[in-house]
Every structure is written in C-alpha cells, then in structure tokens.
Design a protein around this motif. Structure first.
Motif, mmCIF file in Angstrom:
data_model
loop_
_atom_site.group_PDB
_atom_site.id
_atom_site.type_symbol
_atom_site.label_atom_id
_atom_site.label_comp_id
_atom_site.label_asym_id
_atom_site.label_seq_id
_atom_site.Cartn_x
_atom_site.Cartn_y
_atom_site.Cartn_z
ATOM 1 N N ASP A 62 0.840 -1.345 -0.037
ATOM 2 C CA ASP A 62 0.107 0.034 0.011
ATOM 3 C C ASP A 62 0.915 1.208 -0.051
ATOM 4 O O ASP A 62 1.857 1.400 0.691
ATOM 5 C CB ASP A 62 -0.864 0.031 1.301
ATOM 6 N N HIS A 63 0.609 2.257 -0.803
ATOM 7 C CA HIS A 63 1.010 3.564 -0.783
ATOM 8 C C HIS A 63 2.523 3.431 -1.207
ATOM 9 O O HIS A 63 3.134 4.412 -1.210
ATOM 10 C CB HIS A 63 1.241 4.340 0.504
ATOM 11 N N GLN A 64 2.975 2.513 -2.067
ATOM 12 C CA GLN A 64 4.348 2.410 -2.654
ATOM 13 C C GLN A 64 4.297 2.469 -4.115
ATOM 14 O O GLN A 64 3.479 1.676 -4.758
ATOM 15 C CB GLN A 64 4.995 1.202 -2.072
ATOM 16 N N PRO A 101 -4.707 13.141 -3.710
ATOM 17 C CA PRO A 101 -5.826 12.760 -4.017
ATOM 18 C C PRO A 101 -5.735 11.852 -5.390
ATOM 19 O O PRO A 101 -4.999 12.128 -6.259
ATOM 20 C CB PRO A 101 -6.793 14.155 -4.519
ATOM 21 N N GLU A 102 -6.660 11.133 -5.705
ATOM 22 C CA GLU A 102 -6.818 10.090 -6.672
ATOM 23 C C GLU A 102 -6.307 10.892 -8.069
ATOM 24 O O GLU A 102 -5.788 10.362 -8.729
ATOM 25 C CB GLU A 102 -7.766 9.146 -6.924
ATOM 26 N N ASP A 103 -7.254 11.923 -8.375
ATOM 27 C CA ASP A 103 -6.901 12.491 -9.716
ATOM 28 C C ASP A 103 -5.596 13.236 -9.762
ATOM 29 O O ASP A 103 -5.441 13.712 -10.918
ATOM 30 C CB ASP A 103 -8.484 13.530 -9.903
ATOM 31 N N HIS A 106 -1.453 10.571 -10.793
ATOM 32 C CA HIS A 106 -0.703 10.383 -11.821
ATOM 33 C C HIS A 106 0.239 11.612 -12.294
ATOM 34 O O HIS A 106 1.456 11.331 -12.427
ATOM 35 C CB HIS A 106 -1.462 10.130 -12.821
ATOM 36 N N PRO A 107 -0.185 12.826 -12.250
ATOM 37 C CA PRO A 107 0.823 13.819 -12.345
ATOM 38 C C PRO A 107 1.847 14.055 -11.391
ATOM 39 O O PRO A 107 2.818 14.427 -11.376
ATOM 40 C CB PRO A 107 0.112 15.110 -12.408
ATOM 41 N N PHE A 108 1.560 13.775 -9.886
ATOM 42 C CA PHE A 108 2.522 13.651 -8.855
ATOM 43 C C PHE A 108 3.356 12.863 -9.237
ATOM 44 O O PHE A 108 4.702 13.182 -8.792
ATOM 45 C CB PHE A 108 1.491 13.271 -7.618
#
Length: 166
Positions: A62-64, A101-103, A106-108
């Motif tokens: 999780d979270h990796q 946030p999920e949205d 991806h850019p993060f």
C-alpha cells in the motif's frame, strides 16, 4: 453580537501530503564511447541532446510506487554528425506516498517524484562522461511539467485518432 461561524462545523483540513523516498537505483545503464572506438578525425565540436521518458507503477505494498526515468544522452559532432558518445540510463525511485487525491496522483508520480531523484541522475551522467574520457556533462534541469503535458497531449491525440478510425 455573535459570530455566525462560531457554532458551525469547520471544514476539515485535508491531511498533508506525505512522500518518502524509500530507495533509488540504476535499473539499466550503458555508455558507448564511439569517439574512442572509431578514432577522432578533424575538429570536434560536440552537440548534446537529452531525451527523457517517464513511467510509474503501483507496487504490491500500500502507498508504494516505483517511478522510472529513462534518459538518452547523445553527443554528436556538429561538423560531420558522427556520434561521440551515447548514454542510456534507466533510473528508478521507490516512493511511499500518502494523502494525494486520486485525480492528482498520476501527475504527482510523473512530475514530483522524478524531480526529487533528478540530482542523482545528473551526478551519474556527469561521472560517466568524465570517467569515459570526456568533460563532465552536467545536464540542465529537466522540466518534468512540460514532459507530462506533452505526453498528455500525445495520448489525447492518439485517442482521437483511434476514435475516428474505428
């Protein structure tokens, strides 16, 4: 006179973003010194280009996430276009990320994470070029936001193209 917001519930502040670099490593690297292999003839005036590709994937924990930056650094002689050296470097970082946030994930992953490990990539490229017999090449800072936007545009155009051909 009382404040109208006194009894009203306050909006909850979002939890701060948490990001840790758990590890980073060279996944793959090659350095080809064509100048030494073929020998130098005439005047050498190098022109260096850098290409960057990015990829990210979720890990089973999780979270990796694993974020992979792929760099192709090519030095060509301006006089005759011959290649002087070529570096191909795949550099990865393992990140623990929470509260994004999920949205925005991806850019993060494809902007902030590569930005965090870029100084190590720069150092590797500098050391490899120096150890390969060239002056150390210190790469300019990469604009990961621009790369992300270019890739998003490319994907949008590819989807449009697929929609019109189907």
């Amino acid at each position: 006179m009382t404040d109208a917001t006194e009894g009203a519930p306050q909006p909850q502040q979002p939890a701060p973003v948490k990001m840790n670099i758990l590890g980073q490593y060279v996944r793959d690297m090659s350095f080809e010194n064509m100048l030494m292999q073929k020998g130098a003839t005439g005047e050498i005036n190098p022109e260096i280009t850098v290409q960057v590709q990015l990829d990210a994937k979720k890990r089973p924990v999780d979270h990796q996430y694993e974020v992979i930056s792929k760099y192709t650094v090519t030095s060509k002689n301006k006089a005759d276009g011959s290649t002087l050296f070529l570096i191909e470097l795949d550099y990865a970082g393992i990140f623990h990320i929470e509260n994004v946030p999920e949205d925005q994930l991806h850019p993060f992953l494809l902007i902030e994470c590569p930005r965090m490990i870029f100084p190590f990539v720069r150092r590797i490229v500098s050391d490899v070029t120096r150890d390969g017999g060239f002056p150390p090449y210190n790469m300019d800072t990469v604009d990961f936001v621009a790369i992300y936007r270019q890739e998003a545009l490319r994907r949008a155009e590819a989807q449009k193209e697929n929609a019109t051909t189907n």
